[in-house]
Design a protein around this motif. Structure first.
Motif, PDB file in Angstrom:
ATOM      1  N   MET A   1       7.193 -27.684  -0.572  1.00  0.00           N
ATOM      2  CA  MET A   1       7.229 -26.401  -1.247  1.00  0.00           C
ATOM      3  C   MET A   1       7.067 -25.297  -0.206  1.00  0.00           C
ATOM      4  N   ALA A   2       7.975 -24.355  -0.238  1.00  0.00           N
ATOM      5  CA  ALA A   2       7.912 -23.244   0.705  1.00  0.00           C
ATOM      6  C   ALA A   2       6.789 -22.295   0.304  1.00  0.00           C
ATOM      7  N   LYS A   3       6.340 -21.534   1.272  1.00  0.00           N
ATOM      8  CA  LYS A   3       5.321 -20.531   0.978  1.00  0.00           C
ATOM      9  C   LYS A   3       5.879 -19.532  -0.024  1.00  0.00           C
ATOM     10  N   ARG A   4       5.057 -19.123  -0.948  1.00  0.00           N
ATOM     11  CA  ARG A   4       5.481 -18.182  -1.972  1.00  0.00           C
ATOM     12  C   ARG A   4       5.890 -16.848  -1.348  1.00  0.00           C
ATOM     13  N   CYS A   5       5.236 -16.471  -0.247  1.00  0.00           N
ATOM     14  CA  CYS A   5       5.562 -15.192   0.390  1.00  0.00           C
ATOM     15  C   CYS A   5       6.969 -15.218   0.993  1.00  0.00           C
ATOM     16  N   MET A   6       7.407 -16.405   1.483  1.00  0.00           N
ATOM     17  CA  MET A   6       8.749 -16.499   2.054  1.00  0.00           C
ATOM     18  C   MET A   6       9.811 -16.373   0.955  1.00  0.00           C
ATOM     19  N   VAL A   7       9.550 -16.995  -0.175  1.00  0.00           N
ATOM     20  CA  VAL A   7      10.476 -16.899  -1.301  1.00  0.00           C
ATOM     21  C   VAL A   7      10.542 -15.459  -1.800  1.00  0.00           C
ATOM     22  N   ASN A   8       9.388 -14.807  -1.904  1.00  0.00           N
ATOM     23  CA  ASN A   8       9.357 -13.407  -2.348  1.00  0.00           C
ATOM     24  C   ASN A   8      10.070 -12.495  -1.360  1.00  0.00           C
ATOM     25  N   ARG A   9       9.959 -12.803  -0.074  1.00  0.00           N
ATOM     26  CA  ARG A   9      10.643 -12.006   0.949  1.00  0.00           C
ATOM     27  C   ARG A   9      12.156 -12.101   0.770  1.00  0.00           C
ATOM     28  N   GLU A  10      12.636 -13.299   0.463  1.00  0.00           N
ATOM     29  CA  GLU A  10      14.065 -13.474   0.238  1.00  0.00           C
ATOM     30  C   GLU A  10      14.532 -12.721  -1.007  1.00  0.00           C
ATOM     31  N   LEU A  11      13.716 -12.716  -2.047  1.00  0.00           N
ATOM     32  CA  LEU A  11      14.075 -11.969  -3.254  1.00  0.00           C
ATOM     33  C   LEU A  11      14.128 -10.471  -2.964  1.00  0.00           C
ATOM     34  N   LYS A  12      13.196 -10.003  -2.150  1.00  0.00           N
ATOM     35  CA  LYS A  12      13.180  -8.589  -1.776  1.00  0.00           C
ATOM     36  C   LYS A  12      14.436  -8.230  -0.977  1.00  0.00           C
ATOM     37  N   ARG A  13      14.819  -9.127  -0.064  1.00  0.00           N
ATOM     38  CA  ARG A  13      16.041  -8.894   0.712  1.00  0.00           C
ATOM     39  C   ARG A  13      17.265  -8.853  -0.192  1.00  0.00           C
ATOM     40  N   ALA A  14      17.323  -9.752  -1.159  1.00  0.00           N
ATOM     41  CA  ALA A  14      18.468  -9.779  -2.068  1.00  0.00           C
ATOM     42  C   ALA A  14      18.577  -8.468  -2.847  1.00  0.00           C
ATOM     43  N   LYS A  15      17.450  -7.933  -3.279  1.00  0.00           N
ATOM     44  CA  LYS A  15      17.460  -6.653  -3.991  1.00  0.00           C
ATOM     45  C   LYS A  15      17.955  -5.524  -3.091  1.00  0.00           C
ATOM     46  N   LEU A  16      17.503  -5.520  -1.833  1.00  0.00           N
ATOM     47  CA  LEU A  16      17.926  -4.471  -0.903  1.00  0.00           C
ATOM     48  C   LEU A  16      19.414  -4.575  -0.594  1.00  0.00           C
ATOM     49  N   VAL A  17      19.922  -5.788  -0.454  1.00  0.00           N
ATOM     50  CA  VAL A  17      21.349  -5.973  -0.181  1.00  0.00           C
ATOM     51  C   VAL A  17      22.170  -5.407  -1.332  1.00  0.00           C
ATOM     52  N   ASN A  18      21.762  -5.713  -2.562  1.00  0.00           N
ATOM     53  CA  ASN A  18      22.490  -5.198  -3.729  1.00  0.00           C
ATOM     54  C   ASN A  18      22.387  -3.682  -3.834  1.00  0.00           C
ATOM     55  N   LYS A  19      21.221  -3.154  -3.487  1.00  0.00           N
ATOM     56  CA  LYS A  19      20.997  -1.714  -3.595  1.00  0.00           C
ATOM     57  C   LYS A  19      21.882  -0.928  -2.622  1.00  0.00           C
ATOM     58  N   TYR A  20      22.004  -1.416  -1.393  1.00  0.00           N
ATOM     59  CA  TYR A  20      22.713  -0.675  -0.347  1.00  0.00           C
ATOM     60  C   TYR A  20      24.134  -1.170  -0.102  1.00  0.00           C
ATOM     61  N   ALA A  21      24.654  -2.097  -0.909  1.00  0.00           N
ATOM     62  CA  ALA A  21      25.977  -2.682  -0.659  1.00  0.00           C
ATOM     63  C   ALA A  21      27.086  -1.630  -0.688  1.00  0.00           C
TER      64      ALA A  21
ATOM     65  N   ARG B   1      16.946  -2.722   7.804  1.00  0.00           N
ATOM     66  CA  ARG B   1      17.480  -3.963   8.373  1.00  0.00           C
ATOM     67  C   ARG B   1      17.680  -5.032   7.318  1.00  0.00           C
ATOM     68  N   ASN B   2      16.764  -5.107   6.371  1.00  0.00           N
ATOM     69  CA  ASN B   2      16.857  -6.145   5.356  1.00  0.00           C
ATOM     70  C   ASN B   2      17.950  -5.882   4.331  1.00  0.00           C
ATOM     71  N   SER B   3      18.663  -4.775   4.456  1.00  0.00           N
ATOM     72  CA  SER B   3      19.770  -4.519   3.547  1.00  0.00           C
ATOM     73  C   SER B   3      21.058  -5.169   4.039  1.00  0.00           C
ATOM     74  N   SER B   4      20.992  -5.852   5.173  1.00  0.00           N
ATOM     75  CA  SER B   4      22.152  -6.552   5.706  1.00  0.00           C
ATOM     76  C   SER B   4      22.248  -7.944   5.086  1.00  0.00           C
ATOM     77  N   PRO B   5      23.425  -8.321   4.578  1.00  0.00           N
ATOM     78  CA  PRO B   5      23.545  -9.633   3.933  1.00  0.00           C
ATOM     79  C   PRO B   5      23.350 -10.802   4.896  1.00  0.00           C
ATOM     80  N   THR B   6      23.517 -10.569   6.190  1.00  0.00           N
ATOM     81  CA  THR B   6      23.364 -11.671   7.142  1.00  0.00           C
ATOM     82  C   THR B   6      21.906 -12.063   7.345  1.00  0.00           C
TER      83      THR B   6
END
Length: 101
Positions: free
Chosen positions: A1-21, A53-58
């Motif tokens: 099981m991955a750390k919950r903070c890492m999963v939350n970080r990925e969700l935050k990045r996904a939101k930023l990518v969608n916001k700034y796309a 930086r986290n708004s980049s899909p890469t």
């Protein structure tokens, strides 16, 4: 099981990518438009580089939807190899059978 903070970080990045796309696509278009002056293209490049930086899909990482595991990920199913095997053995994934030859 991955750390919950890492999963939350990925969700935050996904939101930023969608916001700034849309904004980043427009700025990229302006940077490559040769009909604009060099100053206008440079201004667009500065605005593009000023985006978070986290708004980049890469920067996004594929993770298992159940465990959050980043390695051994199968895109077609959205699961890591461990959970894919468990669900395949239970018969939860239609059409997926264990190979034997």
């Amino acid at each position: 099981m991955a750390k919950r903070c890492m999963v939350n970080r990925e969700l935050k990045r996904a939101k930023l990518v969608n916001k700034y796309a849309a904004n980043s696509a427009e700025l990229k278009k302006q940077m490559l438009d040769m009909s604009l002056t060099a100053d206008q293209r440079d201004a667009a490049a500065k605005k593009f580089h000023a985006l978070p930086r986290n708004s980049s899909p890469t920067r996004m990482r594929n993770r298992c939807e159940i465990t959050g595991r980043p390695h051994g990920y199968f895109r077609k199913f959205g699961l890591s190899r461990n959970k894919l095997r468990e669900h395949a053995m239970k018969g939860d994934i239609p059409g997926l059978v264990m190979a034997s030859w």
